[in-house]
Write a protein that holds these residues in place. Structure first.
Motif, PDB file in Angstrom:
ATOM      1  N   GLU A  95       3.230  -9.109  -0.989  1.00 26.50           N
ATOM      2  CA  GLU A  95       2.856  -8.473  -2.251  1.00 26.50           C
ATOM      3  C   GLU A  95       1.369  -8.655  -2.531  1.00 26.50           C
ATOM      4  O   GLU A  95       0.703  -7.724  -2.986  1.00 26.50           O
ATOM      5  CB  GLU A  95       3.676  -9.042  -3.404  1.00 26.50           C
ATOM      6  N   GLN A  98      -0.495  -6.344  -0.217  1.00 28.05           N
ATOM      7  CA  GLN A  98      -0.329  -4.953  -0.638  1.00 28.05           C
ATOM      8  C   GLN A  98      -1.217  -4.643  -1.831  1.00 28.05           C
ATOM      9  O   GLN A  98      -1.857  -3.594  -1.882  1.00 28.05           O
ATOM     10  CB  GLN A  98       1.137  -4.656  -0.969  1.00 28.05           C
ATOM     11  N   ALA A  99      -1.282  -5.570  -2.791  1.00 30.30           N
ATOM     12  CA  ALA A  99      -2.143  -5.379  -3.960  1.00 30.30           C
ATOM     13  C   ALA A  99      -3.608  -5.329  -3.534  1.00 30.30           C
ATOM     14  O   ALA A  99      -4.384  -4.506  -4.032  1.00 30.30           O
ATOM     15  CB  ALA A  99      -1.921  -6.495  -4.970  1.00 30.30           C
ATOM     16  N   ASP A 102      -4.199  -1.971  -1.856  1.00 26.32           N
ATOM     17  CA  ASP A 102      -4.264  -0.907  -2.866  1.00 26.32           C
ATOM     18  C   ASP A 102      -5.600  -0.927  -3.598  1.00 26.32           C
ATOM     19  O   ASP A 102      -6.205   0.124  -3.831  1.00 26.32           O
ATOM     20  CB  ASP A 102      -3.115  -1.037  -3.862  1.00 26.32           C
ATOM     21  N   ARG A 105      -8.286   0.363  -1.248  1.00 24.98           N
ATOM     22  CA  ARG A 105      -8.192   1.823  -1.114  1.00 24.98           C
ATOM     23  C   ARG A 105      -8.742   2.522  -2.363  1.00 24.98           C
ATOM     24  O   ARG A 105      -9.459   3.516  -2.252  1.00 24.98           O
ATOM     25  CB  ARG A 105      -6.748   2.240  -0.878  1.00 24.98           C
ATOM     26  N   ASP A 106      -8.391   1.998  -3.548  1.00 29.44           N
ATOM     27  CA  ASP A 106      -8.902   2.580  -4.788  1.00 29.44           C
ATOM     28  C   ASP A 106     -10.425   2.485  -4.847  1.00 29.44           C
ATOM     29  O   ASP A 106     -11.100   3.450  -5.224  1.00 29.44           O
ATOM     30  CB  ASP A 106      -8.300   1.878  -6.011  1.00 29.44           C
ATOM     31  N   ARG A 109     -11.889   4.921  -2.398  1.00 34.24           N
ATOM     32  CA  ARG A 109     -11.751   6.277  -2.934  1.00 34.24           C
ATOM     33  C   ARG A 109     -12.813   6.537  -4.006  1.00 34.24           C
ATOM     34  O   ARG A 109     -13.459   7.578  -4.015  1.00 34.24           O
ATOM     35  CB  ARG A 109     -10.342   6.452  -3.507  1.00 34.24           C
TER      36      ARG A 109
END
Length: 144
Positions: A95, A98-99, A102, A105-106, A109
């Protein structure tokens, strides 16, 4: 007279004496002492040395009782509990990763959408850096 509202103790609060823990689990107090001696459970202690069991301890004792009543020996129980702990630790770590993925990736982006032709994006996150050519973004993970 009104005092502060009653707050229930958390799952790790050591509040049950051995006789109550034995009654809640259906086990004999001596069995609880044996499980402690074997390292399957570690109850809290009072200043005077009395054992105090938490709700989490009670749940673990019930799990041990279920396993032993189904024919699994103490060493098998120990291994099962050890593997359960490893699975829980790996799930928590997964977890976290994964956080982190994320968030990376944000940030990537945002960095890519905020870029103009003649201006590099303002990067506020330390894990993203634009290369000297301005053509790519290098993403790395900081050591712990």
């Amino acid at each position: 007279m009104s005092g502060p509202p009653f707050a229930a103790p958390g799952p790790d609060a050591a509040v049950f004496v051995i006789s109550v823990a034995a009654e809640l689990t259906g086990l004999h107090p001596q069995t609880l002492r044996t499980y402690e001696r074997l390292g399957l459970i570690t109850p809290g202690r009072t200043v005077g040395g009395g054992r105090r069991y938490s709700a989490r301890d009670i749940e673990r004792l019930r799990e041990i009782a279920d396993l032993t009543s189904s024919g699994i020996g103490i060493e098998g129980v120990r291994r099962i509990l050890e593997l359960d702990n490893r699975v829980a630790a790996l799930a928590a770590r997964n977890e976290e990763l994964q956080a982190e993925l994320d968030a990376t990736r944000d940030a990537l982006r945002q960095a890519l959408t905020g870029r103009s032709l003649d201006q590099a994006p303002a990067n506020k996150l330390p894990v993203l850096r634009q290369t000297s050519t301005g053509q790519s973004v290098v993403v790395w993970r900081r050591g712990r």
